[in-house]
Motif scaffolding. Structure first.
Motif, PDB file in Angstrom:
ATOM      1  N   THR A 175       0.901  -1.675  -0.315  1.00 48.66           N
ATOM      2  CA  THR A 175      -0.374   0.158  -0.192  1.00 48.66           C
ATOM      3  C   THR A 175       0.552   1.040   0.436  1.00 48.66           C
ATOM      4  O   THR A 175       0.699   2.242  -0.576  1.00 48.66           O
ATOM      5  N   VAL A 176       1.886   1.501   0.746  1.00 47.95           N
ATOM      6  CA  VAL A 176       3.262   2.557   1.177  1.00 47.95           C
ATOM      7  C   VAL A 176       3.840   2.623  -0.476  1.00 47.95           C
ATOM      8  O   VAL A 176       3.662   3.625  -0.857  1.00 47.95           O
ATOM      9  N   PHE A 177       3.578   1.429  -1.128  1.00 50.18           N
ATOM     10  CA  PHE A 177       4.498   1.931  -2.619  1.00 50.18           C
ATOM     11  C   PHE A 177       3.380   2.246  -3.710  1.00 50.18           C
ATOM     12  O   PHE A 177       4.462   3.011  -3.670  1.00 50.18           O
ATOM     13  N   GLY A 178       2.517   1.178  -3.477  1.00 47.44           N
ATOM     14  CA  GLY A 178       1.201   2.170  -4.366  1.00 47.44           C
ATOM     15  C   GLY A 178       0.974   3.577  -4.472  1.00 47.44           C
ATOM     16  O   GLY A 178       0.415   5.038  -5.383  1.00 47.44           O
ATOM     17  N   LEU A 179       0.662   4.445  -2.123  1.00 53.65           N
ATOM     18  CA  LEU A 179       1.432   5.582  -2.142  1.00 53.65           C
ATOM     19  C   LEU A 179       1.712   6.287  -3.019  1.00 53.65           C
ATOM     20  O   LEU A 179       1.652   7.802  -3.170  1.00 53.65           O
ATOM     21  N   LEU A 180       3.603   6.343  -2.801  1.00 48.14           N
ATOM     22  CA  LEU A 180       4.704   6.917  -3.670  1.00 48.14           C
ATOM     23  C   LEU A 180       4.640   6.489  -4.585  1.00 48.14           C
ATOM     24  O   LEU A 180       4.800   7.929  -5.017  1.00 48.14           O
ATOM     25  N   THR A 181       4.175   5.824  -5.302  1.00 48.37           N
ATOM     26  CA  THR A 181       4.650   5.021  -6.645  1.00 48.37           C
ATOM     27  C   THR A 181       3.414   7.208  -7.273  1.00 48.37           C
ATOM     28  O   THR A 181       3.322   7.281  -8.235  1.00 48.37           O
ATOM     29  N   ARG A 182       1.947   6.714  -6.518  1.00 49.40           N
ATOM     30  CA  ARG A 182       0.997   8.096  -6.758  1.00 49.40           C
ATOM     31  C   ARG A 182       1.578   9.731  -7.080  1.00 49.40           C
ATOM     32  O   ARG A 182       0.852  10.113  -8.264  1.00 49.40           O
ATOM     33  N   MET A 183       2.403   9.420  -6.517  1.00 53.29           N
ATOM     34  CA  MET A 183       2.922  11.131  -5.865  1.00 53.29           C
ATOM     35  C   MET A 183       4.253  10.775  -7.274  1.00 53.29           C
ATOM     36  O   MET A 183       4.377  12.447  -6.619  1.00 53.29           O
ATOM     37  N   GLY A 184       4.817   9.972  -7.474  1.00 49.37           N
ATOM     38  CA  GLY A 184       5.858  10.198  -8.509  1.00 49.37           C
ATOM     39  C   GLY A 184       6.402  10.054  -8.196  1.00 49.37           C
ATOM     40  O   GLY A 184       7.769  10.867  -8.475  1.00 49.37           O
ATOM     41  N   VAL A 185       7.280   9.922  -6.911  1.00 49.63           N
ATOM     42  CA  VAL A 185       8.165  10.041  -6.493  1.00 49.63           C
ATOM     43  C   VAL A 185       9.068   8.587  -6.465  1.00 49.63           C
ATOM     44  O   VAL A 185       8.768   7.695  -7.433  1.00 49.63           O
ATOM     45  N   GLU A 186      10.186   8.705  -6.252  1.00 47.24           N
ATOM     46  CA  GLU A 186      11.372   7.538  -6.635  1.00 47.24           C
ATOM     47  C   GLU A 186      11.383   6.932  -5.572  1.00 47.24           C
ATOM     48  O   GLU A 186      12.016   6.556  -3.976  1.00 47.24           O
ATOM     49  N   VAL A 187      10.912   5.237  -5.204  1.00 45.15           N
ATOM     50  CA  VAL A 187      10.548   4.478  -4.281  1.00 45.15           C
ATOM     51  C   VAL A 187      12.058   3.730  -4.178  1.00 45.15           C
ATOM     52  O   VAL A 187      12.309   2.897  -4.508  1.00 45.15           O
ATOM     53  N   ILE A 188      12.836   3.420  -3.197  1.00 45.47           N
ATOM     54  CA  ILE A 188      13.600   2.553  -2.996  1.00 45.47           C
ATOM     55  C   ILE A 188      12.927   1.455  -1.848  1.00 45.47           C
ATOM     56  O   ILE A 188      12.430   1.704  -0.983  1.00 45.47           O
ATOM     57  N   ASP A 189      12.726  -0.042  -2.058  1.00 43.59           N
ATOM     58  CA  ASP A 189      11.887  -0.824  -1.122  1.00 43.59           C
ATOM     59  C   ASP A 189      12.647  -1.194  -0.883  1.00 43.59           C
ATOM     60  O   ASP A 189      13.696  -2.130  -1.202  1.00 43.59           O
ATOM     61  N   MET A 190      12.728  -1.578   0.322  1.00 44.83           N
ATOM     62  CA  MET A 190      14.274  -2.651   1.311  1.00 44.83           C
ATOM     63  C   MET A 190      13.495  -3.424   1.644  1.00 44.83           C
ATOM     64  O   MET A 190      13.993  -3.741   2.845  1.00 44.83           O
ATOM     65  N   GLY A 191      12.410  -4.296   1.398  1.00 38.43           N
ATOM     66  CA  GLY A 191      11.542  -4.694   1.730  1.00 38.43           C
ATOM     67  C   GLY A 191      10.669  -4.739   3.007  1.00 38.43           C
ATOM     68  O   GLY A 191      10.653  -3.838   3.813  1.00 38.43           O
ATOM     69  N   VAL A 192      11.709  -6.724   4.359  1.00 38.09           N
ATOM     70  CA  VAL A 192      11.150  -6.342   5.696  1.00 38.09           C
ATOM     71  C   VAL A 192      12.599  -6.580   6.559  1.00 38.09           C
ATOM     72  O   VAL A 192      12.733  -7.484   6.757  1.00 38.09           O
ATOM     73  N   VAL A 193      12.440  -6.040   7.244  1.00 34.03           N
ATOM     74  CA  VAL A 193      13.699  -5.581   8.322  1.00 34.03           C
ATOM     75  C   VAL A 193      12.985  -6.694   9.570  1.00 34.03           C
ATOM     76  O   VAL A 193      12.244  -5.795  10.646  1.00 34.03           O
ATOM     77  N   LYS A 194      14.037  -7.156  10.008  1.00 29.53           N
ATOM     78  CA  LYS A 194      13.292  -8.158  11.072  1.00 29.53           C
ATOM     79  C   LYS A 194      14.144  -7.717  12.055  1.00 29.53           C
ATOM     80  O   LYS A 194      14.947  -6.551  12.059  1.00 29.53           O
ATOM     81  N   ASP A 195      12.930  -7.627  13.630  1.00 25.46           N
ATOM     82  CA  ASP A 195      13.312  -7.131  15.003  1.00 25.46           C
ATOM     83  C   ASP A 195      14.494  -6.848  15.076  1.00 25.46           C
ATOM     84  O   ASP A 195      14.793  -8.056  16.700  1.00 25.46           O
ATOM     85  N   GLU A 196      15.218  -6.909  14.423  1.00 27.70           N
ATOM     86  CA  GLU A 196      17.208  -7.171  14.819  1.00 27.70           C
ATOM     87  C   GLU A 196      18.093  -5.927  14.867  1.00 27.70           C
ATOM     88  O   GLU A 196      18.407  -5.414  14.263  1.00 27.70           O
ATOM     89  N   PRO A 197      18.705  -5.686  16.574  1.00 25.19           N
ATOM     90  CA  PRO A 197      19.903  -4.364  16.884  1.00 25.19           C
ATOM     91  C   PRO A 197      19.867  -3.931  14.815  1.00 25.19           C
ATOM     92  O   PRO A 197      20.429  -3.129  14.736  1.00 25.19           O
ATOM     93  N   ALA A 198      21.120  -5.314  14.977  1.00 25.96           N
ATOM     94  CA  ALA A 198      22.115  -5.450  13.744  1.00 25.96           C
ATOM     95  C   ALA A 198      21.541  -4.924  12.952  1.00 25.96           C
ATOM     96  O   ALA A 198      22.183  -3.898  11.851  1.00 25.96           O
ATOM     97  N   ALA A 199      20.315  -5.621  12.375  1.00 27.30           N
ATOM     98  CA  ALA A 199      19.624  -5.367  11.006  1.00 27.30           C
ATOM     99  C   ALA A 199      18.983  -4.043  10.967  1.00 27.30           C
ATOM    100  O   ALA A 199      19.084  -3.840   9.689  1.00 27.30           O
ATOM    101  N   LEU A 200      18.457  -3.563  11.768  1.00 29.52           N
ATOM    102  CA  LEU A 200      17.581  -2.357  12.250  1.00 29.52           C
ATOM    103  C   LEU A 200      18.778  -1.362  11.797  1.00 29.52           C
ATOM    104  O   LEU A 200      18.466  -0.621  10.801  1.00 29.52           O
ATOM    105  N   GLU A 201      19.744  -1.003  12.048  1.00 30.12           N
ATOM    106  CA  GLU A 201      20.700  -0.667  12.000  1.00 30.12           C
ATOM    107  C   GLU A 201      21.733  -0.066  10.416  1.00 30.12           C
ATOM    108  O   GLU A 201      21.108   0.948   9.748  1.00 30.12           O
ATOM    109  N   THR A 202      21.512  -1.592  10.013  1.00 29.76           N
ATOM    110  CA  THR A 202      22.028  -1.234   8.620  1.00 29.76           C
ATOM    111  C   THR A 202      20.847  -0.797   7.821  1.00 29.76           C
ATOM    112  O   THR A 202      21.551   0.206   6.739  1.00 29.76           O
TER     113      THR A 202
END
Length: 426
Positions: free
Chosen positions: A223-250
């Motif tokens: 849904t966020v991808f669709g909302l952003l695409t409708r606005m005409g912005v460049e979307v950088i899709d980074m997928g799903v990030v696990k709830d782990e400090p190292a993964a979140l920091e990266t």
């Protein structure tokens, strides 16, 4: 860009634990700034982009007086109230694209086509269907038109040197046509905004993963991808990030280095036990809000710096409808400001409620609704039913959000309400 504390100090009565929806947009208007950098694009490529400079007309439009009708051009000064007018038809026809070569004499008229240059000395056009033609004479009935009728004046649309479009306007189809009508092959626009997005949470499944107990498929990413695409912005899709400090920091550091803005969903509630909020605090200047609204409530905003670049952060709640509502109400106007738009606030439509809506003052409610036209022609709106923040199907059924404002109470049948329409947004 002001710090969170500086912005908070400037807002009277600011309370992050009970923030009125109206104050959210005031805060964000101070937090975000338009991006720098421009692109020069051909007209075909400029649709949906934001003008970086005023477009000044190099020519007058139209470039000469011309006929708005197929008919007969004549000197309108000969018209007399209550009297028909008979004119002698001159030889030849004035066609669009070439000037008529003759000279009209007193008492004459010239057959003329739509868009043709008005012959010298003639200022009025009578449509073909209005006249009676006998041999080489044209008779205009009494009182069917006035002097100057059906003539487009030189510069009637735009005069040379006049601003045809203003900086900050989003270019729609009509604007593209206007630019082309000025003979301009290119137009300066603000560079495209870059927005990175990812979902957070160990319970989130990506498409293609095997279902497991307690897990749900990620809808917010789409849904966020669709909302952003409708606005005409460049979307950088980074997928799903696990709830782990190292993964979140990266993820946060990578997003901040690549994008102007970062959007996340999930992990911002006051009672969250995950690491998302902690990492936001560690890496950025971030405020965590409880907004007086429904659905939505938890939200994080701020900025994260990486490699000398600062990205604005929008941490949205995890429930699917809450994500979309907070995006439409708050994030979209803020991103439009970053894109360079001068008109960012959504236009609210007035409609009569077709049902009773129960509400207590003290929070803003965004109820999914469907606007239709009643038998008497007036606009009416009714809810889609269940207003739970997880009922994503209601956003498909609705064509707008019924906005029940902070101080507003219950709504009776027939009362007028504001509606934020979805058209062009989702």
């Amino acid at each position: 860009m002001s710090s969170i504390d500086q912005i908070a100090a400037a807002l009277q009565g600011y309370d992050p634990k009970a923030l009125p929806a109206e104050q959210v947009n005031q805060f964000l208007a101070r937090l975000v700034e338009p991006v720098s950098g421009t692109d020069t694009l051909g007209v075909f490529d400029a649709l949906g982009r934001v003008l970086a400079e005023d477009v000044v007309s190099p020519i007058s439009v139209p470039p000469h007086d011309n006929s708005a009708m197929d008919g007969f051009a004549f000197d309108g000064g000969q018209l007399r109230a209550g009297e028909p007018l008979t004119l002698q038809l001159a030889e030849g026809t004035a066609f669009a694209g070439t000037a008529w070569a003759g000279t009209a004499q007193p008492g004459q008229c010239v057959k003329i086509m739509t868009g043709a240059i008005m012959p010298s000395g003639l200022d009025t056009v009578v449509p073909l269907e209005f006249v009676n033609i006998t041999a080489d004479q044209v008779t205009i009935p009494a009182n069917v038109l006035q002097q100057g009728d059906n003539r487009r004046l030189l510069g009637e649309d735009l005069m040379a040197g006049q601003a045809a479009l203003r900086r900050g306007q989003t270019l729609g189809p009509a604007a593209l046509g206007l630019i082309a009508s000025l003979g301009l092959p290119q137009v300066p626009v603000c560079r495209r905004l870059k927005v990175a997005y990812f979902s957070t949470g160990d319970e989130i499944l990506s498409l293609g993963e095997t279902p497991r107990e307690g897990a749900v498929y990620d809808s917010n990413r789409y849904t966020v991808f669709g909302l952003l695409t409708r606005m005409g912005v460049e979307v950088i899709d980074m997928g799903v990030v696990k709830d782990e400090p190292a993964a979140l920091e990266t993820a946060f550091r990578t997003a901040a280095a690549k994008a102007d803005a970062i959007i996340t969903s999930g992990g911002v509630s006051m009672g969250e036990a995950d690491h998302t909020k902690a990492m936001m605090k560690q890496l950025g200047d971030v405020a965590f809000w409880r907004i007086a609204m429904r659905p939505g409530r938890p939200m994080a905003v701020g900025k994260i710096e990486q490699g000398g670049q600062s990205a604005v952060l929008f941490g949205l709640p995890g429930n699917p409808v809450a994500v979309m509502v907070t995006f439409l109400a708050f994030v979209r106007p803020a991103l439009q400001r970053m894109m360079g738009c001068t008109a960012c606030e959504p236009v609210l439509l007035k409609a009569h409620s077709a049902e009773t809506l129960r509400k207590k003052p003290g929070r803003t409610e965004y109820q999914r609704g469907t606007v239709t036209r009643a038998a008497d022609g007036a606009l009416q709106v009714r809810t889609t039913g269940n207003q739970g923040s997880g009922v994503l199907s209601s956003m498909v059924q609705a064509n707008g959000l019924i906005v029940l404002h902070h101080g507003q109470g219950s709504v009776a049948v027939g009362d007028e309400v504001d509606v934020m329409m979805f058209d062009g947004a989702i």
